[in-house]
Design a protein around this motif. Structure first.
Motif, mmCIF file in Angstrom:
data_model
loop_
_atom_site.group_PDB
_atom_site.id
_atom_site.type_symbol
_atom_site.label_atom_id
_atom_site.label_comp_id
_atom_site.label_asym_id
_atom_site.label_seq_id
_atom_site.Cartn_x
_atom_site.Cartn_y
_atom_site.Cartn_z
ATOM 1 N N ARG A 93 4.831 -3.786 5.281
ATOM 2 C CA ARG A 93 6.104 -4.771 5.596
ATOM 3 C C ARG A 93 7.000 -3.725 6.002
ATOM 4 O O ARG A 93 7.882 -4.154 6.816
ATOM 5 C CB ARG A 93 6.163 -5.405 4.300
ATOM 6 N N GLU A 94 7.424 -2.694 5.437
ATOM 7 C CA GLU A 94 8.402 -1.798 5.610
ATOM 8 C C GLU A 94 8.220 -1.364 7.466
ATOM 9 O O GLU A 94 9.375 -1.287 7.786
ATOM 10 C CB GLU A 94 8.578 -0.704 4.703
ATOM 11 N N ALA A 95 7.089 -1.255 7.710
ATOM 12 C CA ALA A 95 6.842 -0.804 9.137
ATOM 13 C C ALA A 95 6.951 -2.183 10.052
ATOM 14 O O ALA A 95 6.526 -1.723 11.296
ATOM 15 C CB ALA A 95 5.543 -0.108 9.287
ATOM 16 N N HIS A 96 7.047 -3.276 9.389
ATOM 17 C CA HIS A 96 6.968 -4.557 10.389
ATOM 18 C C HIS A 96 5.599 -4.628 10.724
ATOM 19 O O HIS A 96 5.286 -5.509 11.771
ATOM 20 C CB HIS A 96 8.100 -4.535 11.201
ATOM 21 N N PHE A 97 4.526 -4.155 10.078
ATOM 22 C CA PHE A 97 3.322 -4.448 10.636
ATOM 23 C C PHE A 97 2.817 -6.043 10.614
ATOM 24 O O PHE A 97 2.105 -6.497 11.300
ATOM 25 C CB PHE A 97 2.215 -3.654 10.136
ATOM 26 N N ASP A 98 3.206 -6.737 9.494
ATOM 27 C CA ASP A 98 2.986 -8.083 9.033
ATOM 28 C C ASP A 98 3.406 -8.990 10.500
ATOM 29 O O ASP A 98 2.950 -9.913 10.492
ATOM 30 C CB ASP A 98 3.709 -8.494 7.951
ATOM 31 N N ARG A 99 4.494 -8.485 11.026
ATOM 32 C CA ARG A 99 4.878 -9.233 12.128
ATOM 33 C C ARG A 99 3.859 -9.467 13.378
ATOM 34 O O ARG A 99 3.691 -10.239 14.230
ATOM 35 C CB ARG A 99 6.086 -8.894 12.723
ATOM 36 N N TYR A 100 2.852 -8.158 13.455
ATOM 37 C CA TYR A 100 2.210 -8.003 14.558
ATOM 38 C C TYR A 100 0.637 -8.512 14.580
ATOM 39 O O TYR A 100 -0.080 -8.233 15.614
ATOM 40 C CB TYR A 100 2.564 -6.750 15.226
ATOM 41 N N ILE A 101 0.288 -8.487 13.328
ATOM 42 C CA ILE A 101 -1.295 -8.655 13.306
ATOM 43 C C ILE A 101 -1.807 -9.975 14.003
ATOM 44 O O ILE A 101 -1.074 -10.903 13.805
ATOM 45 C CB ILE A 101 -1.829 -8.675 11.731
ATOM 46 N N ARG A 102 -2.778 -9.793 14.571
ATOM 47 C CA ARG A 102 -3.522 -11.068 15.282
ATOM 48 C C ARG A 102 -4.447 -11.871 14.121
ATOM 49 O O ARG A 102 -5.405 -11.279 13.849
ATOM 50 C CB ARG A 102 -4.173 -10.697 16.525
ATOM 51 N N GLU A 144 -4.283 -17.872 9.504
ATOM 52 C CA GLU A 144 -2.628 -17.954 9.526
ATOM 53 C C GLU A 144 -2.162 -19.148 8.592
ATOM 54 O O GLU A 144 -1.331 -18.897 7.982
ATOM 55 C CB GLU A 144 -2.600 -18.230 11.088
ATOM 56 N N ASN A 145 -2.863 -20.294 8.726
ATOM 57 C CA ASN A 145 -2.433 -21.471 7.912
ATOM 58 C C ASN A 145 -2.464 -21.435 6.659
ATOM 59 O O ASN A 145 -1.826 -21.599 5.657
ATOM 60 C CB ASN A 145 -3.134 -22.841 8.396
ATOM 61 N N ALA A 146 -3.541 -20.481 6.231
ATOM 62 C CA ALA A 146 -3.612 -20.126 4.544
ATOM 63 C C ALA A 146 -2.725 -18.983 4.054
ATOM 64 O O ALA A 146 -2.858 -18.852 2.871
ATOM 65 C CB ALA A 146 -5.249 -19.730 4.401
ATOM 66 N N GLY A 147 -1.684 -18.563 4.840
ATOM 67 C CA GLY A 147 -0.780 -17.562 4.547
ATOM 68 C C GLY A 147 -1.288 -16.058 4.460
ATOM 69 O O GLY A 147 -0.768 -15.107 3.673
ATOM 70 N N ALA A 148 -2.245 -15.851 5.079
ATOM 71 C CA ALA A 148 -3.106 -14.556 5.243
ATOM 72 C C ALA A 148 -2.035 -13.473 5.515
ATOM 73 O O ALA A 148 -2.274 -12.330 5.187
ATOM 74 C CB ALA A 148 -4.486 -14.458 5.888
ATOM 75 N N ARG A 149 -1.006 -13.913 6.376
ATOM 76 C CA ARG A 149 -0.100 -12.773 7.021
ATOM 77 C C ARG A 149 0.486 -12.022 6.014
ATOM 78 O O ARG A 149 1.127 -10.789 6.303
ATOM 79 C CB ARG A 149 0.705 -13.437 8.001
ATOM 80 N N GLN A 150 0.989 -12.676 4.869
ATOM 81 C CA GLN A 150 1.445 -11.972 3.781
ATOM 82 C C GLN A 150 0.869 -11.598 2.452
ATOM 83 O O GLN A 150 1.153 -11.237 1.547
ATOM 84 C CB GLN A 150 2.618 -12.718 3.222
ATOM 85 N N ARG A 151 -0.572 -11.515 2.774
ATOM 86 C CA ARG A 151 -1.584 -11.201 1.754
ATOM 87 C C ARG A 151 -1.730 -9.789 1.542
ATOM 88 O O ARG A 151 -1.803 -8.922 2.532
ATOM 89 C CB ARG A 151 -3.056 -11.934 2.100
ATOM 90 N N ASP A 152 -1.422 -9.330 0.093
ATOM 91 C CA ASP A 152 -1.222 -7.768 0.159
ATOM 92 C C ASP A 152 -2.667 -6.958 0.587
ATOM 93 O O ASP A 152 -2.254 -6.016 1.081
ATOM 94 C CB ASP A 152 -1.148 -7.652 -1.356
ATOM 95 N N THR A 153 -3.748 -7.647 0.069
ATOM 96 C CA THR A 153 -4.814 -6.943 0.534
ATOM 97 C C THR A 153 -5.148 -6.884 2.192
ATOM 98 O O THR A 153 -5.699 -5.719 2.621
ATOM 99 C CB THR A 153 -6.361 -7.530 -0.029
ATOM 100 N N LEU A 154 -4.507 -7.850 2.842
ATOM 101 C CA LEU A 154 -4.577 -7.777 4.380
ATOM 102 C C LEU A 154 -3.802 -6.862 4.765
ATOM 103 O O LEU A 154 -4.197 -5.867 5.592
ATOM 104 C CB LEU A 154 -4.304 -9.321 4.991
ATOM 105 N N LEU A 155 -2.539 -6.711 4.223
ATOM 106 C CA LEU A 155 -1.592 -5.778 4.758
ATOM 107 C C LEU A 155 -2.124 -4.518 4.400
ATOM 108 O O LEU A 155 -1.723 -3.458 5.065
ATOM 109 C CB LEU A 155 -0.136 -6.041 4.028
ATOM 110 N N GLU A 156 -2.785 -4.170 3.455
ATOM 111 C CA GLU A 156 -3.276 -2.989 2.871
ATOM 112 C C GLU A 156 -4.215 -2.395 3.958
ATOM 113 O O GLU A 156 -4.065 -1.242 4.562
ATOM 114 C CB GLU A 156 -3.918 -2.854 1.699
ATOM 115 N N ASP A 157 -5.146 -3.343 4.385
ATOM 116 C CA ASP A 157 -6.107 -2.917 5.189
ATOM 117 C C ASP A 157 -5.408 -2.586 6.518
ATOM 118 O O ASP A 157 -5.758 -1.701 7.327
ATOM 119 C CB ASP A 157 -7.143 -4.152 5.462
#
Lengths: 231, 231
Positions: free
Chosen positions: B94-103, B109-122
């Motif tokens: 999140r600090e690197a703003h990666f959450d904004r750019y993942i496809r 997307e509708n399930a809110g995966a963009r802010q899911r911790d495990t997704l952002l870790e991966d």
């Protein structure tokens, strides 16, 4: 002090010459030796093991990633786990003759720790940590080329844990089958290890027997042999 | 395609310019997107995540090893585990703003995966794997200098899990004390997470309250705050 035979062997077998031999010495100092010789102020190899563990994780990961460009992540992860497990690193340690040169306390020596798999695993990691610090990551890769890559290239870490699943799939093609794994014996083996022997049966008929240093390994071995007879 | 704002941001914030932008693209492609767009033949980021995981493990290990020359292996291992855990990597993402750019695929997307911790870790791991492949290990170290080292230097990963133990030791100096952690509330929070609030009591007297995304974290936070009031 590191034995002169050892530095000679590192040079002649692996082309490795440490700039700072005290780092090599630390890698080959077990905590039991450091504890018995506090007056020497020597460090044990546990910090180097911490570093070497990560060095090896990356080195093996990078090799697998590049060698298998089409293999999905799940299978890469299983291969990596098989390559970096205790049993594998202990074996590489013995192949590199590291077991001959580790410095142990008397108690541990008498307890047979020199051939203990977990100790040899830690030693392998500590050596790679020391090599990384003293000679850099390329030197570790070069060392792995000689000690680890031949095992990976021989397919030793591919799907080793999947023989039971494969056997089940193979047998159940023709309908439901009752598959059982029965422990036949458990005995003391070399290196402070146990040796398990397991038979696998399908609807009561024995298809194969396997051995291993754990029940799980013996079962996998039995499934592997059963698959070979069915093929 | 990688968003132009993203390549600009990587350049301006981190001084990073990819030679092969398709590797960066792969790092930012979630499997749900690859599955929804099979006609594009795009790869998801899971193999890069496999590699990046190991790259980060070594990079963090080496930094801790050198920064703390006198810290024993056990504590180094605990600090490393805290630094490379899901929550930490999600935060760095999140600090690197990666959450904004993942496809992402539509469903995710509708399930809110963009802010899911495990997704952002991966995603964080996949980015570091891509950076390692394209620009080498020094580039990863330089990136970590900006994103991870400040957190390590602030002591955020030191003994974070030991507040409960410390509180117990502190309270029991004067004899036996009955310490309890009671869950006060559990509610929905941002990013699909739960927020837990816990109170810690000693012999029935409340010493502090803490919050966290798990009961365990909330208890640690409560112990931490209780210690601060007792200091």
């Amino acid at each position: 002090m590191v034995a002169i035979e050892f530095t000679r062997e590192l040079h002649s077998r692996f082309g490795i010459d440490f700039d700072h031999v005290e780092i090599l010495e630390e890698a080959f100092t077990h905590s039991s030796y450091a504890n018995e010789h506090r007056e020497l102020g020597v460090h044990d190899n546990e910090r180097l093991e911490f570093l070497g563990d990560a060095v090896l994780e990356l080195t093996v990961s990078e090799y697998l990633f590049k060698k298998y460009p089409d293999v999905p992540e799940g299978k890469l992860t299983r291969m990596r786990a098989a390559a970096v497990q205790t049993r594998s690193f202990a074996r590489f340690s013995r192949e590199a003759h590291f077991d001959r040169y580790i410095r142990l306390g008397h108690g541990e020596e008498n307890a047979g720790a020199r051939q203990r798999d977990t100790l040899l695993e830690d030693l392998f990691e500590a050596f790679c940590g020391a090599l990384f610090l003293d000679q850099g990551r390329q030197a570790v890769i070069k060392f792995c080329e000689q000690i680890i890559w031949p095992h990976i290239d021989a397919g030793e870490f591919e799907d080793t844990r999947d023989f039971k699943t494969k056997l089940q799939e193979r047998l159940q093609r023709g309908g439901d089958v009752d598959i059982e794994y029965n422990l036949l014996s458990e005995e003391d083996a070399a290196n402070n290890q146990r040796l398990f022997t397991v038979a696998v049966t399908a609807d009561g008929r024995e298809l194969g027997r396997g051995t291993g240093t754990s029940k799980k390994h013996a079962e996998q071995d039995a499934a592997h042999r059963a698959l070979a007879t069915l093929a």
